[in-house]
Write a protein that holds these residues in place. Structure first.
Motif, PDB file in Angstrom:
ATOM      1  N   THR A  25       0.832  -1.201   0.000  1.00  0.00           N
ATOM      2  CA  THR A  25       0.000   0.000   0.000  1.00  0.00           C
ATOM      3  C   THR A  25       0.868   1.253   0.000  1.00  0.00           C
ATOM      4  N   SER A  26       1.934   1.241   0.802  1.00  0.00           N
ATOM      5  CA  SER A  26       2.814   2.406   0.890  1.00  0.00           C
ATOM      6  C   SER A  26       3.530   2.662  -0.431  1.00  0.00           C
ATOM      7  N   TYR A  27       4.050   1.601  -1.040  1.00  0.00           N
ATOM      8  CA  TYR A  27       4.715   1.768  -2.332  1.00  0.00           C
ATOM      9  C   TYR A  27       3.741   2.306  -3.375  1.00  0.00           C
ATOM     10  N   ALA A  28       2.511   1.763  -3.411  1.00  0.00           N
ATOM     11  CA  ALA A  28       1.519   2.223  -4.386  1.00  0.00           C
ATOM     12  C   ALA A  28       1.179   3.693  -4.166  1.00  0.00           C
ATOM     13  N   HIS A  29       1.082   4.100  -2.904  1.00  0.00           N
ATOM     14  CA  HIS A  29       0.778   5.493  -2.575  1.00  0.00           C
ATOM     15  C   HIS A  29       1.856   6.434  -3.138  1.00  0.00           C
ATOM     16  N   TYR A  30       3.115   6.105  -2.889  1.00  0.00           N
ATOM     17  CA  TYR A  30       4.194   6.979  -3.357  1.00  0.00           C
ATOM     18  C   TYR A  30       4.400   6.885  -4.870  1.00  0.00           C
ATOM     19  N   LEU A  31       4.103   5.732  -5.451  1.00  0.00           N
ATOM     20  CA  LEU A  31       4.169   5.632  -6.914  1.00  0.00           C
ATOM     21  C   LEU A  31       3.138   6.547  -7.560  1.00  0.00           C
ATOM     22  N   LEU A  32       1.958   6.644  -6.948  1.00  0.00           N
ATOM     23  CA  LEU A  32       0.938   7.541  -7.471  1.00  0.00           C
ATOM     24  C   LEU A  32       1.370   8.994  -7.333  1.00  0.00           C
ATOM     25  N   ILE A  33       1.982   9.326  -6.200  1.00  0.00           N
ATOM     26  CA  ILE A  33       2.492  10.687  -6.022  1.00  0.00           C
ATOM     27  C   ILE A  33       3.583  10.991  -7.050  1.00  0.00           C
ATOM     28  N   LEU A  34       4.474  10.025  -7.256  1.00  0.00           N
ATOM     29  CA  LEU A  34       5.536  10.205  -8.246  1.00  0.00           C
ATOM     30  C   LEU A  34       4.946  10.458  -9.629  1.00  0.00           C
ATOM     31  N   GLU A  35       3.957   9.662  -9.997  1.00  0.00           N
ATOM     32  CA  GLU A  35       3.324   9.802 -11.318  1.00  0.00           C
ATOM     33  C   GLU A  35       2.618  11.148 -11.436  1.00  0.00           C
ATOM     34  N   SER A  36       2.031  11.628 -10.346  1.00  0.00           N
ATOM     35  CA  SER A  36       1.280  12.876 -10.383  1.00  0.00           C
ATOM     36  C   SER A  36       2.194  14.099 -10.436  1.00  0.00           C
ATOM     37  N   LEU A  37       3.324  14.027  -9.723  1.00  0.00           N
ATOM     38  CA  LEU A  37       4.181  15.205  -9.592  1.00  0.00           C
ATOM     39  C   LEU A  37       5.309  15.260 -10.603  1.00  0.00           C
ATOM     40  N   PHE A  38       5.736  14.112 -11.086  1.00  0.00           N
ATOM     41  CA  PHE A  38       6.861  14.078 -12.022  1.00  0.00           C
ATOM     42  C   PHE A  38       6.428  13.396 -13.319  1.00  0.00           C
ATOM     43  N   GLU A  39       5.482  14.011 -14.001  1.00  0.00           N
ATOM     44  CA  GLU A  39       5.029  13.479 -15.272  1.00  0.00           C
ATOM     45  C   GLU A  39       6.125  13.641 -16.321  1.00  0.00           C
ATOM     46  N   GLU A  40       6.008  12.861 -17.379  1.00  0.00           N
ATOM     47  CA  GLU A  40       6.982  12.982 -18.468  1.00  0.00           C
ATOM     48  C   GLU A  40       6.934  14.387 -19.047  1.00  0.00           C
ATOM     49  N   ASN A  41       8.110  14.896 -19.379  1.00  0.00           N
ATOM     50  CA  ASN A  41       8.253  16.228 -19.962  1.00  0.00           C
ATOM     51  C   ASN A  41       7.855  17.343 -18.997  1.00  0.00           C
ATOM     52  N   SER A  42       7.779  17.035 -17.697  1.00  0.00           N
ATOM     53  CA  SER A  42       7.462  18.069 -16.714  1.00  0.00           C
ATOM     54  C   SER A  42       8.716  18.872 -16.399  1.00  0.00           C
ATOM     55  N   ASP A  43       8.551  19.928 -15.621  1.00  0.00           N
ATOM     56  CA  ASP A  43       9.659  20.812 -15.266  1.00  0.00           C
ATOM     57  C   ASP A  43      10.745  20.023 -14.539  1.00  0.00           C
ATOM     58  N   GLY A  44      11.918  19.961 -15.122  1.00  0.00           N
ATOM     59  CA  GLY A  44      13.008  19.185 -14.543  1.00  0.00           C
ATOM     60  C   GLY A  44      13.578  19.788 -13.278  1.00  0.00           C
ATOM     61  N   ASN A  45      13.239  21.057 -12.979  1.00  0.00           N
ATOM     62  CA  ASN A  45      13.766  21.725 -11.794  1.00  0.00           C
ATOM     63  C   ASN A  45      12.792  21.685 -10.619  1.00  0.00           C
ATOM     64  N   LYS A  46      11.699  20.968 -10.756  1.00  0.00           N
ATOM     65  CA  LYS A  46      10.715  20.901  -9.679  1.00  0.00           C
ATOM     66  C   LYS A  46      11.325  20.245  -8.450  1.00  0.00           C
ATOM     67  N   ARG A  47      11.073  20.849  -7.281  1.00  0.00           N
ATOM     68  CA  ARG A  47      11.553  20.307  -6.014  1.00  0.00           C
ATOM     69  C   ARG A  47      10.349  19.983  -5.131  1.00  0.00           C
ATOM     70  N   ILE A  48      10.367  18.801  -4.559  1.00  0.00           N
ATOM     71  CA  ILE A  48       9.271  18.336  -3.722  1.00  0.00           C
ATOM     72  C   ILE A  48       9.818  17.914  -2.360  1.00  0.00           C
ATOM     73  N   THR A  49       9.126  18.314  -1.303  1.00  0.00           N
ATOM     74  CA  THR A  49       9.487  17.884   0.047  1.00  0.00           C
ATOM     75  C   THR A  49       8.344  17.041   0.605  1.00  0.00           C
ATOM     76  N   LEU A  50       8.674  15.849   1.083  1.00  0.00           N
ATOM     77  CA  LEU A  50       7.678  14.938   1.636  1.00  0.00           C
ATOM     78  C   LEU A  50       7.862  14.832   3.147  1.00  0.00           C
ATOM     79  N   TYR A  51       6.820  15.212   3.881  1.00  0.00           N
ATOM     80  CA  TYR A  51       6.805  15.036   5.328  1.00  0.00           C
ATOM     81  C   TYR A  51       6.055  13.748   5.631  1.00  0.00           C
ATOM     82  N   MET A  52       6.542  12.975   6.568  1.00  0.00           N
ATOM     83  CA  MET A  52       5.872  11.719   6.905  1.00  0.00           C
ATOM     84  C   MET A  52       5.963  11.454   8.397  1.00  0.00           C
TER      85      MET A  52
END
Length: 275
Positions: free
Chosen positions: A90-117
């Motif tokens: 479940t945890s891996y699927a959750h973060y894979l979905l976040i990865l897919e949502s935030l780092f889509e193909e051809n997205s801004d290569g300079n995007k920075r994301i901070t994850l609090y957990m």
């Protein structure tokens, strides 16, 4: 904007193995024959944040598998309909979905994301694995964040204590406000381990508010005995609540989470959402 996922699947799985085998079919399913092992969880309460963090580590180590929170259950009830998914999947699927949502193909290569957990190795392992490429390219930072309910954002705090905690010897930085409220941060990955900065900016209040409000509004529905045995009906409710929180609920400035991200121009009404 927040999303919530559960480890419940409406599909029944009768051929799940009692002993986990990552290469077997339905390896992600908790078998219906699963029973909790002897519970060694420490139920003591602590008034200060550092002691609570230490107790959490002790309870994690009391699990038969430190990356399986089911190991802390003194009693385990399997739903009559559907199946449960093992927590790491479940945890891996959750973060894979976040990865897919935030780092889509051809997205801004300079995007920075901070994850609090919250403090749990099952989340750390999943996030470190899923975001490894982004962490190595300095686009993702990970950290544990724990704070008292009374913590006031913007209020100055006192001297920062740095201590190594748990079997992992995690490096926690803890600070205190004059009111007695404390906040702790454990920087896990990234290229900006400035704990003084993160102690001021890292925050889990929105996540706590989201979870607590859902429980407050729907506690009787969630805890209804028949619902516990057939939890599939909760999923549509979670979807509606997530949409309400992101698109309808307005903060003190009158803005929704979607407005703050520029996704929408105005709040949606509940009627519009349901239509």
């Amino acid at each position: 904007m927040l999303c919530q996922h559960t480890n419940y699947s409406a599909s029944d799985a009768t051929d799940a193995l009692e002993d986990h085998d990552a290469y077997a079919v339905n390896a992600q399913i908790v078998p219906k024959s699963y029973s909790a092992e002897t519970n060694h969880e420490i139920s003591a309460t602590a008034s200060d944040l550092k002691t609570r963090i230490d107790l959490t580590y002790q309870n994690i180590l009391a699990r038969s598998n430190v990356e399986d929170p089911l190991g802390n259950y003194a009693r385990f009830s399997y739903p009559a309909v559907g199946s449960l998914i093992r927590a790491p999947y479940t945890s891996y699927a959750h973060y894979l979905l976040i990865l897919e949502s935030l780092f889509e193909e051809n997205s801004d290569g300079n995007k920075r994301i901070t994850l609090y957990m919250p403090q749990d190795p099952v989340l750390r392992s999943a996030a470190l694995s899923v975001f490894l490429k982004q962490i190595q390219s300095n686009h993702v930072e990970l950290m544990y964040v724990e704070q008292d309910d009374q913590w006031q954002d913007g209020e100055t705090s006192e001297l920062v204590d740095v201590v190594l905690m748990g079997w992992w010897r995690d490096r926690w930085a803890v600070t205190h406000q004059s009111s007695g409220a404390s906040k702790g941060v454990c920087y896990l990955a990234g290229n900006n381990p400035n704990v003084s900065y993160w102690l001021q900016t890292a925050n889990t209040k929105q996540v706590s508010f989201y979870q607590d409000r859902f429980q407050l509004l729907f506690e009787s529905f969630v805890n209804e005995p028949r619902r516990k045995l057939r939890p599939a009906g909760i999923h549509p409710l979670l979807d509606i609540f997530r949409a309400w929180h992101n698109l309808c609920y307005q903060d003190k400035q009158g803005l929704t989470a979607a407005q703050r991200l520029g996704v929408t121009d105005a709040p949606m009404t509940l009627r519009c959402l349901l239509d």
